[in-house]
Each structure stands twice: as C-alpha cells, then as structure tokens.
Design an enzyme around this catalytic site. Structure first.
Site, PDB file in Angstrom:
ATOM      1  N   GLY A   1       0.838  -1.185   0.000  1.00 58.10           N
ATOM      2  CA  GLY A   1       0.000   0.000   0.000  1.00 58.10           C
ATOM      3  C   GLY A   1       0.878   1.241   0.000  1.00 58.10           C
TER       4      GLY A   1
ATOM      5  N   GLN B   1       3.132   9.875   1.702  1.00 55.27           N
ATOM      6  CA  GLN B   1       4.415   9.204   1.467  1.00 55.27           C
ATOM      7  C   GLN B   1       5.050   9.663   0.157  1.00 55.27           C
ATOM      8  OE1 GLN B   1       2.790   5.030   2.354  1.00 55.27           O
ATOM      9  NE2 GLN B   1       4.921   4.873   2.984  1.00 55.27           N
TER      10      GLN B   1
ATOM     11  N   CYS C   1       7.493  -0.879   6.252  1.00 52.84           N
ATOM     12  CA  CYS C   1       6.927   0.287   5.584  1.00 52.84           C
ATOM     13  C   CYS C   1       7.938   0.838   4.590  1.00 52.84           C
ATOM     14  CB  CYS C   1       6.594   1.344   6.637  1.00 52.84           C
ATOM     15  SG  CYS C   1       5.913   2.866   5.948  1.00 52.84           S
ATOM     16  N   LEU C   2       7.450   1.266   3.428  1.00 49.78           N
ATOM     17  CA  LEU C   2       8.361   1.816   2.418  1.00 49.78           C
ATOM     18  C   LEU C   2       9.028   3.105   2.901  1.00 49.78           C
ATOM     19  CD1 LEU C   2       6.169   1.220  -0.771  1.00 49.78           C
ATOM     20  CD2 LEU C   2       8.189  -0.083  -0.059  1.00 49.78           C
TER      21      LEU C   2
ATOM     22  N   HIS D   1      -2.749   0.180   8.643  1.00 50.30           N
ATOM     23  CA  HIS D   1      -1.420   0.754   8.408  1.00 50.30           C
ATOM     24  C   HIS D   1      -1.512   1.943   7.443  1.00 50.30           C
ATOM     25  CE1 HIS D   1       3.085   0.218   7.606  1.00 50.30           C
ATOM     26  NE2 HIS D   1       2.700   1.060   6.646  1.00 50.30           N
ATOM     27  N   GLU D   2      -2.244   1.766   6.335  1.00 53.55           N
ATOM     28  CA  GLU D   2      -2.311   2.838   5.331  1.00 53.55           C
ATOM     29  C   GLU D   2      -3.102   4.041   5.855  1.00 53.55           C
ATOM     30  OE1 GLU D   2      -0.260   2.755   3.008  1.00 53.55           O
ATOM     31  OE2 GLU D   2       0.187   0.643   3.358  1.00 53.55           O
TER      32      GLU D   2
ATOM     33  N   HIS E   1      -1.120   6.254   8.124  1.00 54.83           N
ATOM     34  CA  HIS E   1      -0.248   7.209   7.419  1.00 54.83           C
ATOM     35  C   HIS E   1      -0.972   8.543   7.221  1.00 54.83           C
ATOM     36  CE1 HIS E   1       3.447   5.220   6.298  1.00 54.83           C
ATOM     37  NE2 HIS E   1       2.813   4.176   5.792  1.00 54.83           N
TER      38      HIS E   1
END
Ligand code: NI
Length: 191
Positions: A49, A54, A102-103, A144-145, A148
């Site tokens: 995701g 981000q 996480c990216l 999680h998304e 963010h």
C-alpha cells in the site's frame, strides 16, 4: 506512468495529518494523476500500500494491492483498492499480532497489534461510496495505510522494541514462526 520519490522516516510530511479531498475535486486531473502515481509507485516499490503523504502530497488518499508480492508472499490477496477520505472503525475489540514494515521506514520491521476486524468507509476514485468490513491480515494493511493519513507510522504501535529487526534478520530468525502465525490468523478471520 510516473514514479514518485517516497518520503523517508524523519521527513515532517509523514507526521502531518492529511487534508480531506472535496468530492468535487475527485474527478480533476490533479487528483486522478495523484491516484495513478500512487499505484505506479506502490507497484514499482513492491509495497502492499501507499499513502499520498508518502509521496509528499497532503491529501487523504491511499492505495493498496496485494497480488503475488515477493516482499510479502504470505499476505492474503487484496484487489487494487483506492480509498479517498477513509474512516476506519474497529468492529469489536479483538486484536492480533502482526509484523509490519513500511516503504518509508528503511530496512526495519516490528511487531504491532492490530484490530482483527474494521469497517472501512471511503470514496473510490469515481467518488462512489465504499463501505466494507475487512478482517485479519488485510485489516492490518488497511489500518497501516489509514494511519499514514493521520501522520502515524507502524513504529508508533510497536510496544516491545526487542521485536525490531532488519528484513534479513526477520527472514533468518522470525519469519518461520510469523508465517505459521499468519496461517492461524487467516484460518480464524478468512484473510
Ligand atoms: Ni507504510
């Protein structure tokens, strides 16, 4: 196709809550391009995701997709999903333990607690309402998304810092037990 840079831990954009998208804005080229860029960048980086902040855009938009992802081969599939202005509400109190990465947090994974069942209300990329209940491992991805978009990261949920590990050491020391655990979560919640 436009690949965007992904903000890394410590950049303030990751810690600022994003702004609601006006429904009249959804059809604009700017918002549609943002969604396409999120999808392209997520796929290129092999993420499950990606949230707009981000890629340095302060809009309440995120995307998710899990197919045959080499970064997370044990994850249940999630069809390509675009959420605009999502609101997540836990359904019940049940939680499960998950390992997340996480990216925006290079080479780090850690163990978090996530609600096992959540209701997701949002708009899709055509402005149509989404209202669904998501369970298990996939519910963790949605949480999680959406975190963010509120300026939160998975590391905020890690209560036991001894669970932090690099991706290599996750594979070496934690992965086998976690994959078994994921199997039990999927058996219980269906995803
Ligand atoms: Ni993330």
């Amino acid at each position: 196709m436009a690949l965007r840079r992904i903000a890394q831990l410590g950049h303030p954009v990751l810690r600022e809550p994003t702004e609601l998208v006006e429904p009249s804005e959804i059809g604009t080229e700017a918002v549609q391009r943002l969604i396409d860029d999120l999808i392209d960048t997520m796929r290129e980086a092999q993420g499950a995701g990606l949230a707009a902040n981000q890629i340095y855009e302060r809009k309440r938009v995120c995307v998710m997709e899990v197919g045959n992802n080499p970064r997370y081969p044990y994850k249940p599939k999630i069809p390509l999903t675009v959420l605009i202005n999502p609101v997540i509400t836990p359904v019940g109190d049940a939680t499960f333990e998950s390992y997340e990465g996480c990216l925006s947090v290079p080479n780090l994974r850690g163990q978090v607690q996530r609600f096992a069942e959540v209701r997701v209300q949002a708009l899709d990329r055509h402005g149509e309402p989404i209202d669904q209940v998501v369970r298990g491992i996939s519910a963790g991805t949605f949480q999680h998304e959406c975190d963010h978009l509120d300026g939160k990261l998975f590391i905020d949920h890690v209560t036991d810092p001894s669970t932090f590990c690099t991706w290599d050491n996750f594979d070496r020391y934690r992965r086998a037990a976690f994959v078994e655990h994921v199997g039990r979560v999927i058996a219980l919640y269906g995803s």
